[in-house]
Design a protein around this motif. Sequence first.
Motif, PDB file in Angstrom:
ATOM      1  N   SER A   4      -1.495  -0.186  12.514  1.00  0.00           N
ATOM      2  CA  SER A   4      -2.843  -0.438  13.020  1.00  0.00           C
ATOM      3  C   SER A   4      -2.650  -0.794  14.484  1.00  0.00           C
ATOM      4  O   SER A   4      -1.517  -0.976  14.945  1.00  0.00           O
ATOM      5  CB  SER A   4      -3.526  -1.587  12.266  1.00  0.00           C
ATOM      6  N   ARG A  59     -15.763 -10.660   4.227  1.00  0.00           N
ATOM      7  CA  ARG A  59     -14.540 -11.448   4.432  1.00  0.00           C
ATOM      8  C   ARG A  59     -14.617 -12.224   5.749  1.00  0.00           C
ATOM      9  O   ARG A  59     -14.266 -13.405   5.809  1.00  0.00           O
ATOM     10  CB  ARG A  59     -13.318 -10.535   4.405  1.00  0.00           C
ATOM     11  N   ARG A 116      -9.848  -3.471  11.100  1.00  0.00           N
ATOM     12  CA  ARG A 116     -10.664  -3.991  10.006  1.00  0.00           C
ATOM     13  C   ARG A 116      -9.854  -4.739   8.949  1.00  0.00           C
ATOM     14  O   ARG A 116     -10.338  -5.716   8.376  1.00  0.00           O
ATOM     15  CB  ARG A 116     -11.453  -2.853   9.354  1.00  0.00           C
ATOM     16  N   ASN A 117      -8.622  -4.296   8.690  1.00  0.00           N
ATOM     17  CA  ASN A 117      -7.824  -4.982   7.673  1.00  0.00           C
ATOM     18  C   ASN A 117      -7.277  -6.318   8.157  1.00  0.00           C
ATOM     19  O   ASN A 117      -6.915  -7.171   7.353  1.00  0.00           O
ATOM     20  CB  ASN A 117      -6.662  -4.086   7.221  1.00  0.00           C
ATOM     21  N   GLU A 118      -7.182  -6.484   9.492  1.00  0.00           N
ATOM     22  CA  GLU A 118      -6.642  -7.723  10.054  1.00  0.00           C
ATOM     23  C   GLU A 118      -7.718  -8.613  10.663  1.00  0.00           C
ATOM     24  O   GLU A 118      -7.409  -9.573  11.379  1.00  0.00           O
ATOM     25  CB  GLU A 118      -5.595  -7.403  11.132  1.00  0.00           C
ATOM     26  N   SER A 166     -12.237   2.204   3.623  1.00  0.00           N
ATOM     27  CA  SER A 166     -10.947   1.528   3.593  1.00  0.00           C
ATOM     28  C   SER A 166      -9.802   2.524   3.730  1.00  0.00           C
ATOM     29  O   SER A 166      -9.968   3.733   3.545  1.00  0.00           O
ATOM     30  CB  SER A 166     -10.808   0.770   2.265  1.00  0.00           C
ATOM     31  N   LYS A 167      -8.603   1.984   4.031  1.00  0.00           N
ATOM     32  CA  LYS A 167      -7.410   2.830   4.050  1.00  0.00           C
ATOM     33  C   LYS A 167      -7.141   3.395   2.659  1.00  0.00           C
ATOM     34  O   LYS A 167      -6.599   4.496   2.525  1.00  0.00           O
ATOM     35  CB  LYS A 167      -6.208   2.026   4.548  1.00  0.00           C
ATOM     36  N   ARG A 168      -7.522   2.651   1.633  1.00  0.00           N
ATOM     37  CA  ARG A 168      -7.350   3.158   0.272  1.00  0.00           C
ATOM     38  C   ARG A 168      -8.179   4.421   0.062  1.00  0.00           C
ATOM     39  O   ARG A 168      -7.719   5.390  -0.550  1.00  0.00           O
ATOM     40  CB  ARG A 168      -7.753   2.087  -0.741  1.00  0.00           C
ATOM     41  N   SER A 196       0.827  -1.203   0.000  1.00  0.00           N
ATOM     42  CA  SER A 196       0.000   0.000   0.000  1.00  0.00           C
ATOM     43  C   SER A 196       0.863   1.255   0.000  1.00  0.00           C
ATOM     44  O   SER A 196       0.618   2.204  -0.761  1.00  0.00           O
ATOM     45  CB  SER A 196      -0.919  -0.012   1.228  1.00  0.00           C
ATOM     46  N   ARG A 255      -6.171 -11.772   1.688  1.00  0.00           N
ATOM     47  CA  ARG A 255      -6.142 -11.773   3.153  1.00  0.00           C
ATOM     48  C   ARG A 255      -6.812 -13.029   3.721  1.00  0.00           C
ATOM     49  O   ARG A 255      -6.354 -13.580   4.716  1.00  0.00           O
ATOM     50  CB  ARG A 255      -6.812 -10.509   3.693  1.00  0.00           C
ATOM     51  N   THR A 295       0.595  -6.313   5.982  1.00  0.00           N
ATOM     52  CA  THR A 295      -0.207  -7.538   5.949  1.00  0.00           C
ATOM     53  C   THR A 295       0.664  -8.766   6.193  1.00  0.00           C
ATOM     54  O   THR A 295       0.289  -9.670   6.955  1.00  0.00           O
ATOM     55  CB  THR A 295      -0.930  -7.661   4.597  1.00  0.00           C
ATOM     56  N   TYR A 339     -15.523  -5.819   4.265  1.00  0.00           N
ATOM     57  CA  TYR A 339     -14.884  -6.328   5.480  1.00  0.00           C
ATOM     58  C   TYR A 339     -15.770  -7.371   6.160  1.00  0.00           C
ATOM     59  O   TYR A 339     -15.301  -8.427   6.592  1.00  0.00           O
ATOM     60  CB  TYR A 339     -14.601  -5.180   6.459  1.00  0.00           C
TER      61      TYR A 339
END
Length: 746
Positions: free
Chosen positions: A578, A659, A627-629, A482-484, A338, A700, A549, A656
């Motif tokens: 994070s 997933r 949220r990403n993990e 999202s972080k994006r 990223s 992920r 990640t 999220y």
Amino acid sequence: MNNNDSGNTVGALLGDKPFGNVLIVGLGMIGGSFAKALKERGLATLYGADRREGELALGVSTGVIDYPAELTEQCIANMDVIVLATPVRAMESVLLEIKPYLKASTLLTDVGSTKGSVVEAAKKVFGEVPANFIPSHPIAGAEKSGVLAANSQLFEKHMAIVTPLFDSDPSLLDRLHQLWAALGSDVVSMDVKHHDHVLASSSHLPHLLAYTLVDALANSERSQDVFKFAAGGFRDFTRIASSDPVMWRDVFLSNKEATLATLDLFTDRLAVMRAAIEQGDGAGMFGVFTRAKSARDHFLRLLEQRTAGQSKEVKPLSMTVSPASAIKGEIFLSGDKSLSHKAITLACLSSGVSHLSNIDLTGDVRITMQAFRDMGVVIEEISADQLRVHGVGLKGLKAPIAPINVHQSSAALHQLMPVLAGQDFPVTLVGEGELLSQPMKELFDLVRAMGGHVMTAAADCLPVSLAPSVPQTVSLVLKNGSKRLHGAALLAMLYSPEAGELRACKYGIAQTKALFAYFGLQVTLDEGVVRLDSAVPQGAQIKLPGDVTQTAWLALSAALTPGSRLAIENALVGDMASPYVPFLKKIGANVRLLGDHSTGFDQGRLEVAFAPLVGFDLSATEVYGLRNELALVCVAAAYASGVSVIRGLSDLPYYYEDRVLCLVDALTHFGIVCEYSAGQLTITGGIPLGGELDCAGDYRLALAMLALGLRSREMTRVNDCQALLEEFTELGSVAAQLGFHCAVVQ
């Protein structure tokens, strides 16, 4: 398509000798190859007509045609298909000869490399183009000429362009498509004018340059030494100057308008290159060379796909993981993916030169990099993980010559959209695969908030076109997302005419804030309000930390497996990564951070060893930060003693939550008790059974499922891992180095 398949397919549709009697007028290399291909496949009875009696005799004696023919009433009236393979300037005279005898049911086509002149010849002879005359052009050939150069496989896996007119007979048009397909060609349709301009650029101009260069050098004072010492590059470039001069003279005379337009474009670019050499403009030259190399590499990839055949089934890749793994060793991870996207973007928009090291140049990062190259940015690849970027400033990008293809990269799209919305030229972005059906409303709304004019074919999906518009002061609220999306919002603020503000979570912008600081941009976060000063980004020198990640996955894997002792030398931790590492500590993981990480990126040596984990209770706010993990968090809950509660999942963006629910299905399949209701997930820890899982192509999810198999009762197989292996290209070497027993299977 092989020979037998071609014949059988069409034969099944139309019977034996499906194309009946076929007359080839002009037995040169192309006409002879057409006849030979049909004859060897048993698709037609072949007749040949040629004013050169020697070529006609050779056609019969070598078996290229069945019978010689003349353009008489008896011959023409008996034909089902007539193919004109004469030089384009001879078409009019041939059409005059066959006009009195031509039946409306006979398919008449040609193989000439220009179409406009052929259509004009037909109008001149018939008054209008007959419905049964449908021009076509195979994109295939060789430098040899004459019937002895006939090659029955010449058209296989090459394109054949059909150029129908609005009143072309639809049944005969369909038959023409079948005819070219029977010879193994990939058949496409194109209008006449577009065909001539495309071919002027891709075929006619290269031949003109080759002929002119050889002629110029042959008449120079040093011609003997030039040819004596010429190497492979000269041979390869001038190879096509051995083509038939008569044919190419006719091509240029018949396609004058398109050729001159293309030649003018080339001479303009050549003048720019001459000026760059004269002025010692190395950066300008390098920009042209790198863009040209990338464009040609792209062309070669397309050619390889066409040659190999795109119909071949690709076997999906799976991975197995042994429950006997122990994660041991020290490792330096490649740069965060990223941050690599973002660093390249900011470097391109900066004033001055940036040096980026430990940057991830795999996967879709190259899509972002190529997009900026297409818009005039010089990006030098110093090594496998180092770039030198010659920034052009916030509004210094040049309009690309074609739509920008982000392929299937959502990350590249999020970087490019706000940047392109801030430029003064229109641009279109296209994509591929699943990305085409993914709604991008949040991202497109962000661009609209900048004042960008967004046009989409479908509701907020790709493709999308941006038109220049009046910039607006950026004022955004992104409590979720999202972080994006948060990173895209900060890029949008660069183009705000007045200081804008963004209301966001600190975990959404911390990474980007640190990165912006390297480029001289000050981002402040005060009680959830993000502000950006109006400074222009400056060139920077940055060494990126390890991928977040991959760090998260390896840390959990080491924490779960007895006997593990892992050290990650360049881990990005703290708020910039994070709250994940603090979370692991909270649930009992043996984790510690060493080194000075008080400046720049919060980066240091992360050490992890096995320790029993305990159940936990996460609030909705904590869940959003993680949220990403979350997939990894659920795996930790599966191995933790007691019951773990994860709240607020329904408040997250849908992807999220989806997933997590996919992973819940996997946990349940492996015998872990899970309950989900009203956005709250409860997981009771235990020992997973092992077995077979499917990650649905999610990077992920695949990592989480591999971690889930580390202490399962039996081997775990994770299917659909192509995306994982594309994103984490060093997975095999990392696993081997650390003792993670996983393998790729099909």
